[in-house]
Design a protein around this motif. Structure first.
Motif, mmCIF file in Angstrom:
data_model
loop_
_atom_site.group_PDB
_atom_site.id
_atom_site.type_symbol
_atom_site.label_atom_id
_atom_site.label_comp_id
_atom_site.label_asym_id
_atom_site.label_seq_id
_atom_site.Cartn_x
_atom_site.Cartn_y
_atom_site.Cartn_z
ATOM 1 N N SER A 1 0.843 -1.208 0.000
ATOM 2 C CA SER A 1 0.000 0.000 0.000
ATOM 3 C C SER A 1 0.871 1.248 0.000
ATOM 4 N N TYR B 1 1.620 5.024 1.466
ATOM 5 C CA TYR B 1 1.406 5.763 2.707
ATOM 6 C C TYR B 1 1.671 7.250 2.497
ATOM 7 N N SER C 1 -1.316 8.296 7.753
ATOM 8 C CA SER C 1 -1.716 6.925 7.419
ATOM 9 C C SER C 1 -1.703 6.667 5.899
ATOM 10 N N PHE C 2 -2.691 5.931 5.384
ATOM 11 C CA PHE C 2 -2.726 5.602 3.955
ATOM 12 C C PHE C 2 -2.834 6.888 3.123
ATOM 13 N N PRO D 1 -4.184 9.414 0.527
ATOM 14 C CA PRO D 1 -5.567 9.532 0.050
ATOM 15 C C PRO D 1 -5.679 9.585 -1.475
ATOM 16 N N GLN E 1 -7.181 4.074 -2.853
ATOM 17 C CA GLN E 1 -7.111 3.774 -1.417
ATOM 18 C C GLN E 1 -8.177 4.576 -0.660
ATOM 19 N N SER E 2 -9.267 4.883 -1.346
ATOM 20 C CA SER E 2 -10.340 5.647 -0.701
ATOM 21 C C SER E 2 -11.605 4.797 -0.614
ATOM 22 N N ARG F 1 -10.226 1.582 1.237
ATOM 23 C CA ARG F 1 -9.516 1.839 2.479
ATOM 24 C C ARG F 1 -9.912 0.759 3.488
ATOM 25 N N GLY G 1 -6.755 6.273 9.145
ATOM 26 C CA GLY G 1 -6.470 5.202 8.188
ATOM 27 C C GLY G 1 -7.687 4.427 7.743
ATOM 28 N N THR G 2 -8.871 4.908 8.100
ATOM 29 C CA THR G 2 -10.081 4.220 7.649
ATOM 30 C C THR G 2 -10.940 5.249 6.908
ATOM 31 N N HIS G 3 -12.156 4.899 6.544
ATOM 32 C CA HIS G 3 -13.015 5.818 5.810
ATOM 33 C C HIS G 3 -13.597 6.865 6.758
ATOM 34 N N GLY H 1 -11.131 9.314 6.139
ATOM 35 C CA GLY H 1 -9.712 9.587 6.004
ATOM 36 C C GLY H 1 -9.187 10.554 7.048
#
Ligand SMILES: Cc1cc2nc3c(=O)[nH]c(=O)nc-3n(C[C@H](O)[C@H](O)[C@H](O)COP(=O)(O)OP(=O)(O)OC[C@H]3O[C@@H](n4cnc5c(N)ncnc54)[C@H](O)[C@@H]3O)c2cc1C
Length: 548
Positions: free
Chosen positions: A355, A357, A490-491, A493, A497-498, A502, A519-521, A523
């Motif tokens: 992934s 970052y 985090s991840f 955007p 990865q959205s 995510r 790091g989750t939805h 963001g």
């Protein structure tokens, strides 16, 4: 109770599955914890010893960032007994506070937007945000200084903004108006309609494709802006926002242009006392709901049994049993280091390694023995290169030049520094730890270069004025906050990865495990992580009822 009667709960759950089963209050927790005594670790806490008399189902929240705190409020309101387990010695995560030599430094978020998301948390508790936190509007939102000394004051005042646009490029005025209208449309879909939706199934994603096509989400922020305005400096002014949430304007989906509308409509704010005042306010709400915050509680494992989260183990071996676990720890770190590999099908080590970052941040907090009254609360000091610099940062190369965000909170609240002094932080986007920068060695020369740049631009004579100083590098993001690759947000955007792509707010790998935070939805950023907690209202079952 002896260990002989320690089986009923698991048995009950198995008997009633599939379907809906009723939680047998914390008795369930006690039994399970007893089962694990000696076998999995030392059981010490009140709840695991069965001395807790609170009968509400127990939610363990790992981490006390804004996402974790907001989740704790929402779960508490819904009837869960909440315990927040925070590895550091204070709450707030990126929004923790450094007190040093009489200065109060907010470590992270300083641009407070979408105050209605905080207001909602207070309202849920029957209170008013304004009774607890004095949130002040900031004007201008940002003073943007170009490398040649040109300055653009970015604000929410429509007429002033038009004037600023005209001053740089009269021919772009109409395009700017159209850009704002586009930003509003994107906001209405991306934030209002989709920001609080759990992207649990690929069908959720499929459903929004027509909207995404219509809103040109496949374009990057910079490309969308460039369709509306021509002047290179205005393109920078209208496209830098993704950097505030860890994205490269040349790679981040144009959905993030919604920030322009969000800021304009609801303003940019700063709390008297600093961002930490919001953290303290949330902690008071949680306490009022009967929740508990445990500091220095380093979670080393999320315990999974038969595919379901049963609690957590702390680094000292203590087990905290829970009916549901909410991880506000970095989501990549959560899967890579807290959830056993055997329990992961989707978020495998390989997927996490592959992934992308967000960038890292170099942050220098400092105080000066004089004040700099001409410096705005929020300044952005753009360097000589825009795209080239971002290519370096996101290409894992530490560049010799930089673009800086300078925070002067004492512009709004002089109480954050001793009398007659100013507190600052300056941050520079740098590669995350994928780059092979030796920050042990490079931190001080880099800080000095930043200091020289500030002295040459907006803080003359800075070298002689500094009375306190501390830095944070991507190493601190990794080692203190446990951020995967030391990424600050985090991840990254990017579109791939959205939303559904995510890590989901309801874990794809472990039942009873939920994720909140950057790091989750949806963001990173304070509005993003507060919204992630709001998604929990949809995916976490009502207390007392467990959906299998
Ligand atoms: C310098 C900086 C400036 C920023 N400026 C802004 C801004 O102006 N406006 C804005 O909207 N956003 C800003 N952001 C982004 C915003 O701060 C973050 O996206 C947001 O605060 C992250 O919240 P979170 O809920 O993801 O949790 P975090 O703040 O990341 O907190 C997670 C918590 O979990 C704890 N934890 C991790 N692992 C464990 C474990 N194993 N056991 C126990 N505890 C654990 C950590 O110690 C931490 O306290 C900024 C970020 C940074 C770094």
């Amino acid at each position: 109770m002896g260990s002989g009667d320690a089986t009923p709960v698991l048995a009950v759950w198995q008997r009633t599955a599939p379907g809906v089963s009723v939680w047998g209050r914390s008795r369930a927790v006690v039994h399970w914890a007893r089962d694990t005594r000696g076998e999995k670790g030392r059981i010490r806490s009140e709840e695991t010893l069965g001395r807790n008399t609170d009968s509400r189902p127990h939610a363990a929240v790992v981490g006390s960032g804004f996402g974790g705190l907001a989740a704790a409020v929402r779960l508490g309101v819904r009837g869960y007994r909440v315990t927040i387990l925070e590895r550091l010695d204070q709450a707030g995560g990126r929004a923790r506070v450094f007190e040093q030599d009489g200065f109060t430094f907010d470590a992270g978020p300083t641009v407070i937007t979408a105050p209605f998301l905080f207001e909602e948390l207070w309202e849920l508790c029957g209170r008013r945000l304004e009774d607890d936190v004095d949130l002040r509007p900031v004007h201008p939102f940002y003073r943007i200084r170009f490398d040649d000394g040109d300055v653009f004051d970015y604000s929410g005042d429509a007429e002033l903004m038009r004037e600023e646009i005209r001053r740089f490029s009269p021919e772009d005025e109409a395009g700017y108006a159209r850009f704002l209208a586009m930003s509003e449309r994107i906001f209405n879909t991306g934030f209002t309609r989709l920001g609080h939706v759990p992207f649990d199934s690929v069908l959720d994603m499929a459903r929004i494709v027509p909207d995404m096509i219509q809103l040109q989400s496949h374009l990057t922020v910079y490309r969308l802006v460039a369709k509306f305005v021509k002047h290179p400096k205005l393109r920078q002014v209208l496209s830098f926002h993704p950097l505030l949430v860890g994205g490269n304007p040349f790679a981040t989906t144009s959905i993030y242009t919604l920030i322009a509308y969000l800021e304009r409509e609801w303003g940019v704010h700063f709390p008297i006392g600093g961002t930490g005042a919001l953290v303290q306010g949330l902690l008071a709400l949680i306490e009022g709901l009967g929740g508990e915050l445990r500091l220095n509680a380093d979670v080393s494992e999320i315990l999974v049994e038969n595919g379901r989260a049963r609690g957590v183990r702390l680094a000292d071996g203590e087990i905290v049993a829970a009916d549901i676990v909410i991880s506000n720890a970095d989501s990549a770190w959560t899967y890579r280091h807290l959830v056993p590999e055997s329990a992961r099908r989707k978020w495998t080590d390989r997927k996490l390694e592959k992934s992308r970052y967000s960038m890292g941040l170099f942050v220098w907090y400092f105080g000066t023995k004089r004040r700099y009254p001409d410096v705005a609360h929020h300044s952005i000091l753009l360097g000589p290169r825009y795209r080239g610099l971002l290519d370096d940062v996101f290409g894992a190369r530490l560049a010799p030049d930089f673009s800086l965000y300078l925070h002067r909170p004492t512009a709004t609240d002089p109480g954050l520094a001793p009398d007659g002094m100013d507190g600052f932080y300056v941050l520079s986007p740098v590669p995350n730890l994928e780059g092979d920068v030796d920050w042990q060695e490079r931190a001080e020369p880099y800080r000095k270069a930043v200091e020289n740049h500030l002295a040459d631009t907006v803080l003359p004579g800075l070298g002689d004025e500094i009375v306190t100083s501390r830095v944070m590098t991507p190493l601190d993001f990794r080692d203190e906050l446990l951020s995967f690759r030391g990424a600050a947000f985090s991840f990254e955007p990017i579109l791939s990865q959205s939303a559904w792509f995510r890590p989901h707010n309801r874990s794809e790998d472990v039942d009873g495990l939920y994720l909140v935070g950057a790091g989750t939805h949806p963001g990173a950023g304070v509005p993003g992580v507060l919204s992630s907690a709001r998604v929990l209202d949809t995916v976490v079952p009502e207390p007392g009822v467990r959906r299998s």
